[in-house]
Write a protein that holds these residues in place. Structure first.
Motif, PDB file in Angstrom:
ATOM      1  N   ASN A 268      -8.347  -0.112  -2.047  1.00 64.38           N
ATOM      2  CA  ASN A 268      -8.616  -0.625  -0.601  1.00 64.38           C
ATOM      3  C   ASN A 268      -8.299   0.610   0.213  1.00 64.38           C
ATOM      4  OD1 ASN A 268      -9.673  -3.006  -1.031  1.00 64.38           O
ATOM      5  ND2 ASN A 268      -7.354  -4.037  -0.885  1.00 64.38           N
ATOM      6  N   LEU A 269      -8.567   2.024  -0.092  1.00 61.02           N
ATOM      7  CA  LEU A 269      -8.798   3.270   0.839  1.00 61.02           C
ATOM      8  C   LEU A 269      -9.261   3.053   1.975  1.00 61.02           C
ATOM      9  CD1 LEU A 269      -7.309   6.046   0.520  1.00 61.02           C
ATOM     10  CD2 LEU A 269      -9.585   6.569  -0.423  1.00 61.02           C
ATOM     11  N   GLN A 270      -8.569   3.537   3.000  1.00 60.60           N
ATOM     12  CA  GLN A 270      -9.380   3.499   4.226  1.00 60.60           C
ATOM     13  C   GLN A 270      -8.995   4.716   5.039  1.00 60.60           C
ATOM     14  OE1 GLN A 270      -7.988   0.149   5.915  1.00 60.60           O
ATOM     15  NE2 GLN A 270      -9.996  -1.128   5.654  1.00 60.60           N
ATOM     16  N   SER A 271      -9.780   5.376   5.849  1.00 58.40           N
ATOM     17  CA  SER A 271      -9.670   6.496   6.790  1.00 58.40           C
ATOM     18  C   SER A 271      -9.409   5.825   8.100  1.00 58.40           C
ATOM     19  CB  SER A 271     -10.696   7.386   6.735  1.00 58.40           C
ATOM     20  OG  SER A 271     -10.419   8.575   7.658  1.00 58.40           O
TER      21      SER A 271
ATOM     22  N   ARG B  66       1.142  -1.933  -4.732  1.00 57.24           N
ATOM     23  CA  ARG B  66       2.161  -3.115  -4.975  1.00 57.24           C
ATOM     24  C   ARG B  66       2.088  -3.984  -3.737  1.00 57.24           C
ATOM     25  NH1 ARG B  66       3.955  -1.014  -9.449  1.00 57.24           N
ATOM     26  NH2 ARG B  66       4.119   1.247  -9.686  1.00 57.24           N
ATOM     27  N   GLY B  67       0.939  -4.396  -3.125  1.00 57.89           N
ATOM     28  CA  GLY B  67       0.925  -5.446  -2.141  1.00 57.89           C
ATOM     29  C   GLY B  67       1.410  -5.078  -0.864  1.00 57.89           C
ATOM     30  N   LYS B  68       1.642  -3.672  -0.736  1.00 55.12           N
ATOM     31  CA  LYS B  68       1.776  -2.952   0.794  1.00 55.12           C
ATOM     32  C   LYS B  68       0.810  -1.858   1.041  1.00 55.12           C
ATOM     33  CE  LYS B  68       6.750  -3.767  -0.019  1.00 55.12           C
ATOM     34  NZ  LYS B  68       8.147  -2.979   0.106  1.00 55.12           N
ATOM     35  N   ARG B  69       0.620  -1.787   2.445  1.00 53.03           N
ATOM     36  CA  ARG B  69      -0.146  -0.699   2.848  1.00 53.03           C
ATOM     37  C   ARG B  69       0.695   0.471   2.986  1.00 53.03           C
ATOM     38  NH1 ARG B  69      -5.199  -0.787   2.182  1.00 53.03           N
ATOM     39  NH2 ARG B  69      -5.642   0.090   3.917  1.00 53.03           N
ATOM     40  N   GLU B  70       0.143   1.793   2.677  1.00 50.70           N
ATOM     41  CA  GLU B  70       0.826   3.028   2.584  1.00 50.70           C
ATOM     42  C   GLU B  70      -0.113   4.138   2.947  1.00 50.70           C
ATOM     43  OE1 GLU B  70       2.777   4.281  -0.920  1.00 50.70           O
ATOM     44  OE2 GLU B  70       3.407   2.143  -1.470  1.00 50.70           O
ATOM     45  N   TYR B  71       0.488   5.022   3.981  1.00 50.13           N
ATOM     46  CA  TYR B  71      -0.155   6.282   4.274  1.00 50.13           C
ATOM     47  C   TYR B  71      -0.019   7.384   3.052  1.00 50.13           C
ATOM     48  CZ  TYR B  71      -0.472   4.701   9.120  1.00 50.13           C
ATOM     49  OH  TYR B  71      -0.733   3.696  10.300  1.00 50.13           O
ATOM     50  N   THR B  72      -1.076   7.943   3.124  1.00 47.82           N
ATOM     51  CA  THR B  72      -1.249   9.170   2.090  1.00 47.82           C
ATOM     52  C   THR B  72      -1.690  10.480   2.972  1.00 47.82           C
ATOM     53  OG1 THR B  72      -1.493  10.197   0.131  1.00 47.82           O
ATOM     54  CG2 THR B  72      -3.246   8.743   1.044  1.00 47.82           C
ATOM     55  N   TYR B  73      -1.233  11.643   2.344  1.00 47.75           N
ATOM     56  CA  TYR B  73      -1.536  13.032   3.176  1.00 47.75           C
ATOM     57  C   TYR B  73      -1.870  14.084   2.196  1.00 47.75           C
ATOM     58  CZ  TYR B  73       3.183  13.197   2.717  1.00 47.75           C
ATOM     59  OH  TYR B  73       4.492  13.143   2.241  1.00 47.75           O
ATOM     60  N   GLY B  74      -2.026  15.300   2.697  1.00 51.49           N
ATOM     61  CA  GLY B  74      -2.498  16.384   1.598  1.00 51.49           C
ATOM     62  C   GLY B  74      -1.385  16.593   0.667  1.00 51.49           C
ATOM     63  N   GLY B  75      -0.320  16.611   1.129  1.00 55.57           N
ATOM     64  CA  GLY B  75       0.766  17.062   0.318  1.00 55.57           C
ATOM     65  C   GLY B  75       1.210  16.046  -0.666  1.00 55.57           C
TER      66      GLY B  75
END
Length: 606
Positions: A502-505, A515-524
């Motif tokens: 469920n990737l979103q920008s 694991r049932g939670k929304r997480e942010y990700t970034y380049g590093g």
């Protein structure tokens, strides 16, 4: 049965109650318990209909199978396979675990049979896991009506397991299936042993040490154990204020009395006259080594072999994890429990460790030519970078503290760590001496790193952009090095993928579900995922090659180490050949300069 390889899908149904349950005890303790009982088993041979065999029929049904020519498929094979091998004495030719396959194919999502079936067959209501098992809880001898329910429940589980296998095997890399087989075999057919006498002695020693510290504290054990009572004791008896912290759940202030709480540490340092009290508190709350040694003893078989519980694809990146409350991924170097793991008679444990694999892989993917050349020449890269920080030559012997700063920078700053976290990392002293850097000094180190290795800094942006491409189908198939864009993810060179469910920008950045939670990700962070996943492939490739050798048996994998059992004849030659294998570069990064080191002993002493 014919001599051809048959696919045997199997599921044991076993007695359980409030206390005897896999939620309360390990698989080993569960099967070894006097109350353990197999109610029956569901068996599917190839495409044939699944059959239920009750308690009195199970043994004969298993004996009728030619296990030397059988592939065993279960959902959670370490459980069913352990019963098959350790309780019934049958060893299949090959192990398949559909729960493991689901973890690999759907990282970060539930691998429970119920959830896997719903995910893979969303529109087929007939492909759903039943709930009848609860009706048999606490019933030792199943009456006919309950057994009929359990039989239907079990047959459905077997059919779901086989259907999941058929669905996933279409695209699952054979190399990863072989890793699953090896992982299951470590647990179901253990080779690694314990030094029982030494482990018992260590357990008793840890128990005695804890009891002595508690006694010397002069405080009742119940008071030491209770946060509320211990806080009251500090305030009323010691006449000093107890430290507090903000509760992560309620937001209210609560006592900060954990051994790792900064405020608790500060109080201990400020009041050394009460060291005996602090030691007693820590002894009551921190009996990890005593508990672990007890668990290792409980896990060992009568012949002193110990099942190795590794969780395949425990992490999003494919890394193994610990399970069964033993966590063999966390055995501190030089620790006594590690030394209590030993080789069988007339054998050694050969331990080989890939050197700086993540740092090497990061330099390779970022095309940091100068850094790669340092690796290729065998330079001390930590000292080299420390030299840039301190503007003078640094070496390991004369400048251990400065080199440690260089090491912390090389290992920590490659994934976008900022100066504040770098400062805190040095202060924590988790991997070496505690060091106080000002924010300005920490910022200077970060700037030096990013200026020196500009290619690594650029890589963070490139990989973030690569993942963003996965949001649009027109970009599928785009490549960067050995990586390829797929829907909501990045395909790896071994056929697996880093998938971001469920990737979103969003306006705040990239978000996904894990694991049932929304997480942010970034380049590093994406870079860290990629590098760890690629490094893991290098390690598992070596495991696969080494496992094919008849003179070796891979018995454990810990981080970047491979632990092998082999005969004690010509150990130097054996060790050298293992090191050579680990230094073989994959085709997709044939020019990466790999290095490894290792040693051998009768115990896991490295």
């Amino acid at each position: 049965m014919s001599s051809k390889t048959d696919i045997v899908t199997l599921d044991f149904e076993t007695y359980y109650d409030t206390k005897l349950s896999l939620t309360k005890v390990t698989t080993m303790e569960y099967v070894d318990d006097d109350m353990f009982k197999v109610w029956g088993v569901g068996i599917k041979i190839n495409h044939d209909d699944t059959e239920w065999f009750g308690e009195d029929e199970t043994k004969d049904a298993l004996n009728d199978i030619d296990w030397d020519n059988a592939t065993l498929i279960c959902h959670n094979t370490p459980f069913d396979g352990y019963i098959l091998t350790q309780y019934y004495g049958h060893k299949p030719k090959y192990y398949v675990d559909t729960a493991a396959m689901c973890r690999g194919w759907f990282p970060g999502q539930s691998a429970r049979l119920k959830d896997c079936a719903t995910r893979l067959f969303p529109d087929d209501e007939s492909m759903r896991k039943g709930e009848e098992l609860i009706n048999a809880k606490g019933i030792y001898d199943l009456p006919p009506d309950i057994e009929e329910q359990i039989a239907g429940y079990c047959i459905q589980d077997v059919d779901l397991t086989y259907a999941i296998y058929q669905q996933l095997i279409k695209n699952y890399p054979q190399s990863e299936m072989d890793i699953i087989d090896i992982t299951c075999r470590m647990f179901c057919e253990p080779t690694l042993k314990i030094d029982r006498e030494r482990l018992i002695k260590y357990h008793q020693q840890e128990f005695d040490n804890s009891e002595k510290l508690i006694e010397n504290s002069g405080v009742d054990k119940k008071v030491l154990s209770s946060n509320k009572q211990f806080a009251q004791y500090i305030e009323e008896e010691l006449e000093i204020p107890y430290p507090t912290k903000k509760s992560p759940t309620t937001g209210n202030k609560i006592p900060a009395l954990g051994k790792n709480d900064a405020a608790f540490k500060q109080m201990c340092n400020q009041h050394p006259e009460f060291k005996h009290v602090w030691d007693g508190r820590i002894a009551v709350k921190s009996r990890l080594t005593e508990t672990r040694s007890k668990r290792f003893l409980a896990a060992a078989r009568p012949d002193d072999t110990i099942p190795v519980p590794l969780r395949y694809y425990a992490a999003h990146t494919g890394r193994f994890g610990g399970t069964e409350k033993l966590n063999m991924q966390n055995l501190p170097r030089g620790g006594e429990i590690r030394r209590c793991l030993v080789a069988p008679e007339e054998s050694y444990l050969y331990v080989a460790d890939l050197s700086n694999i993540e740092a090497r892989m990061l330099a390779w993917l970022a095309n940091e030519v100068e850094l790669l050349e340092q690796f290729r020449k065998g330079d001390d890269i930590y000292s080299n970078f420390a030299g840039k920080i301190y503007s003078r030559a640094i070496n390991k012997k004369d400048d251990p503290v400065e080199r440690f700063v260089g090491k912390t920078a090389i290992l920590g700053l490659g994934y976008g760590m900022g100066h504040k976290k770098f400062k805190d990392t040095l202060k924590a002293g988790a991997m070496g001496p505690s060091m106080d850097f000002t924010e300005s000094e920490a910022q200077d180190v970060v700037n030096t790193y990013r200026n020196t290795y500009a290619g690594i800094k650029s890589l963070w942006t490139k990989l973030e952009d690569l993942l963003k491409l996965s949001l649009h189908k027109d970009n599928y198939g785009e490549k960067y090095g050995p990586l390829e864009v797929i829907p909501n993810g990045i395909k790896l060179p071994n056929g697996m993928a880093l998938k971001y469910h469920n990737l979103q920008s969003t306006s705040s950045g990239l978000m996904y579900e894990s694991r049932g939670k929304r997480e942010y990700t970034y380049g590093g962070r994406i870079t860290e995922n990629v590098i760890q996943a690629l490094s893991r492939i290098v390690i598992t490739d070596s495991i696969l090659r080494l496992s094919k050798r008849k003179d070796l048996k891979v018995v454990l994998q810990v981080h970047d180490e491979i632990i092998i059992v082999a005969k004690d004849t010509e150990p130097h030659g054996t060790m050298s050949s293992i090191i050579d294998d680990m230094c073989l570069s994959p085709e997709w990064c044939s020019d990466i300069p790999l290095d490894a080191e290792g040693g051998f002993d009768t115990s896991y002493s490295k």
